[in-house]
Scaffold this motif. Structure first.
Motif, short mmCIF file in Angstrom:
data_model
loop_
_atom_site.label_atom_id
_atom_site.label_comp_id
_atom_site.label_asym_id
_atom_site.label_seq_id
_atom_site.Cartn_x
_atom_site.Cartn_y
_atom_site.Cartn_z
N ASN A 181 0.82 -1.29 -0.16
CA ASN A 181 0.00 -0.14 -0.10
C ASN A 181 0.91 1.14 0.02
N LEU A 193 -1.10 4.36 -1.61
CA LEU A 193 -2.59 4.32 -1.20
C LEU A 193 -2.43 4.58 0.25
N ASP A 194 -1.41 4.91 0.98
CA ASP A 194 -1.02 5.03 2.31
C ASP A 194 0.34 5.72 2.21
N ALA A 224 -2.98 11.16 -6.33
CA ALA A 224 -3.99 10.55 -6.67
C ALA A 224 -3.85 10.48 -8.43
N ARG A 258 -0.65 8.03 -9.17
CA ARG A 258 -1.11 6.92 -9.12
C ARG A 258 -1.94 6.17 -10.29
N PHE A 299 -3.45 -1.61 -10.11
CA PHE A 299 -3.52 -2.41 -8.93
C PHE A 299 -4.44 -3.73 -9.40
#
Length: 216
Positions: free
Chosen positions: A49, A54-55, A78, A81, A87
Motif C-alpha cells: 500500500n 495508497l497510504d 492520486a 497513481r 492495482f
C-alpha cells in the motif's frame, strides 16, 4: 525504479501503538518481477500500500524514479497513481453495477485518457466475449482478468498485486500468473506480488521476505 529508505509505518499511539513496518529499505528495478512474502500480519500488504501511494509512511521515504511520494499532496498523489500504477486485488474490486468493460475503462475516464483502447487488452486476456457482462455473470478467473485489464488500461509501468490468486481455484490462479509473467517478460512491466503462497513466489525472479515489519 522504486526505492525506499528507512520506511516506517505505525498505527495508534502510546502503549497501543503497533509497528506494521520498521525501517524497510529496498530497491526494485524496472522490469523486475518480485514477490513479497510473509505470514499474516507481517507487514507485506502495508508495504504494498505504501509503494502504491495508497497510504503514507510514518517516517522514511519512497522514491518512484525521481519522485518522492511522501512529498506529494493528496490530489497530486492520486493523479500519479492513476497514470503510473495498476492495482490487482484478491477480491477483484469490480463495481457490480458496471459491466466488465465499464469497470476496465473507468481509470482511463478518471485520467481523461481519451487515447486509451481496451480492444488489444481484451484479446490478450481472452475476455473479448465477456466484456458486456456484469461481474456477477463472470467466473472468478474472468473477473480477475477484467481486473488485470483495468490495471493495464492507462499503460502503467508498474503493476502491484495483493494476493491476486488468493480467491481463485488452482487452474484460474495458474492462468492469472501466466498472464502476469507474460506482462513482465513481453512488455517489461514491473510486477510486484504480495503473497503467502510459496508456489506463487517461486515463479517470480526475486523474493523479499518480511517478518514483524522487517525484511529478513
Amino acid at each position: 525504479m522504486i526505492k525506499t529508505k528507512d520506511l516506517t509505518r505505525t498505527y495508534g499511539k502510546g502503549e497501543g501503538m503497533v509497528t506494521a513496518l520498521g525501517g524497510v529499505s529496498l530497491t526494485i528495478n524496472d522490469g523486475e518481477m518480485v514477490a513479497i512474502i510473509g505470514k499474516s500480519g507481517s507487514g507485506k500488504s502495508t508495504l504494498l500500500n505504501l509503494l502504491g501511494g495508497l497510504d503514507k509512511p510514518t517516517s522514511g521515504q519512497i522514491f518512484f524514479g525521481d519522485k518522492e511520494l511522501g512529498s506529494m499532496k493528496d490530489k497530486e498523489l492520486a493523479e500519479f497513481r492513476l497514470k503510473n500504477i495498476g492495482f490487482v486485488f484478491q477480491f477483484f474490486d469490480l463495481i457490480p453495477e458496471l459491466t466488465a468493460e465499464e469497470n476496465v475503462l473507468l481509470p482511463s475516464r478518471l485520467a481523461k485518457n481519451k487515447a486509451a483502447s481496451a480492444e488489444d487488452i481484451y484479446k490478450a486476456l481472452d475476455i473479448s466475449d465477456r466484456v458486456k457482462h456484469y461481474p456477477s455473470e463472470l467466473s472468478g478467473g474472468q473477473q480477475q482478468r477484467a481486473a488485470i485489464a483495468r490495471a493495464l488500461i492507462n499503460s502503467p509501468d508498474v503493476i502491484l498485486c495483493d494476493e491476486p490468486t488468493g480467491n481463485l481455484d488452482k487452474a484460474s490462479g495458474e492462468e492469472v500468473m501466466a498472464l502476469l509473467k507474460r506482462l513482465n517478460s513481453e512488455q517489461g512491466k514491473m510486477v510486484i506480488i504480495v503473497t503467502h503462497d510459496a508456489e506463487i513466489a517461486a515463479q517470480c525472479r526475486r523474493v523479499i521476505e518480511i517478518s514483524d515489519g522487517k525484511i529478513i
